[in-house]
Design a protein around this motif. Structure first.
Motif, short mmCIF file in Angstrom:
data_model
loop_
_atom_site.label_atom_id
_atom_site.label_comp_id
_atom_site.label_asym_id
_atom_site.label_seq_id
_atom_site.Cartn_x
_atom_site.Cartn_y
_atom_site.Cartn_z
N GLN A 206 0.83 -1.21 0.00
CA GLN A 206 0.00 0.00 0.00
C GLN A 206 0.86 1.26 0.00
OE1 GLN A 206 -2.93 -0.12 3.12
NE2 GLN A 206 -3.43 -2.24 2.63
N MET B 68 2.26 1.82 -3.45
CA MET B 68 1.24 2.32 -4.37
C MET B 68 0.95 3.80 -4.13
SD MET B 68 0.71 -0.07 -6.43
CE MET B 68 -0.65 0.62 -7.31
N VAL B 69 0.87 4.22 -2.88
CA VAL B 69 0.61 5.63 -2.56
C VAL B 69 1.76 6.50 -3.06
CG1 VAL B 69 0.46 7.27 -0.64
CG2 VAL B 69 -0.92 5.21 -0.63
N ALA C 25 3.81 5.79 -5.50
CA ALA C 25 3.79 5.77 -6.97
C ALA C 25 2.72 6.71 -7.53
CB ALA C 25 3.55 4.35 -7.48
N VAL C 26 1.53 6.68 -6.94
CA VAL C 26 0.45 7.57 -7.40
C VAL C 26 0.83 9.02 -7.14
CG1 VAL C 26 -1.93 8.29 -6.95
CG2 VAL C 26 -1.39 5.87 -7.21
N GLY C 27 1.39 9.31 -5.98
CA GLY C 27 1.84 10.67 -5.67
C GLY C 27 2.90 11.15 -6.63
N TRP C 28 3.83 10.28 -6.97
CA TRP C 28 4.89 10.64 -7.91
C TRP C 28 4.30 10.99 -9.28
CZ3 TRP C 28 6.76 8.44 -12.47
CH2 TRP C 28 7.97 8.94 -12.91
N VAL C 29 3.35 10.18 -9.75
CA VAL C 29 2.71 10.44 -11.04
C VAL C 29 1.97 11.78 -11.01
CG1 VAL C 29 0.88 9.68 -12.61
CG2 VAL C 29 2.54 8.03 -11.74
N LEU C 30 1.25 12.06 -9.94
CA LEU C 30 0.52 13.32 -9.83
C LEU C 30 1.46 14.52 -9.82
CD1 LEU C 30 -2.26 12.33 -7.29
CD2 LEU C 30 -2.53 12.74 -9.74
N THR D 271 2.87 15.06 -13.36
CA THR D 271 1.90 15.58 -14.33
C THR D 271 1.33 16.92 -13.91
OG1 THR D 271 0.08 14.35 -13.30
CG2 THR D 271 1.24 13.27 -15.12
N ARG E 20 -0.91 17.56 -11.60
CA ARG E 20 -2.35 17.49 -11.31
C ARG E 20 -2.62 17.57 -9.82
NH1 ARG E 20 -5.58 13.25 -14.65
NH2 ARG E 20 -7.11 14.36 -13.43
N VAL F 132 -5.77 16.66 -6.89
CA VAL F 132 -6.97 15.85 -6.69
C VAL F 132 -7.56 16.12 -5.32
CG1 VAL F 132 -6.26 13.98 -8.22
CG2 VAL F 132 -5.63 13.90 -5.83
#
Length: 56
Positions: free
Chosen positions: A14, A17-18, A20-25, A28, A30, A32
């Motif tokens: 978990q 994943m958090v 990784a998602v933070g890095w992508v945001l 980019t 963005r 949320v």
């Protein structure tokens, strides 16, 4: 695979994943959910204070 469903393995997955998602945001640019709401609230508050002016 079962060891990733409970215990430290689940926590590590978990967390990965958090991050990784933070890095992508971040990459980019963005925003949320909570970040967008807090930004709007802060901008509204700053505008309200700016209209009123400061009393020294």
């Amino acid at each position: 695979m079962a060891r990733f469903l409970t215990g430290p393995g689940a926590y590590a997955l978990q967390l990965l994943m958090v991050v990784a998602v933070g890095w992508v945001l971040v990459r980019t640019g963005r925003r949320v959910g909570l970040e967008t709401g807090m930004s709007t609230l802060a901008a509204t508050g700053a505008a309200a204070v700016g209209r009123r002016g400061r009393r020294d």
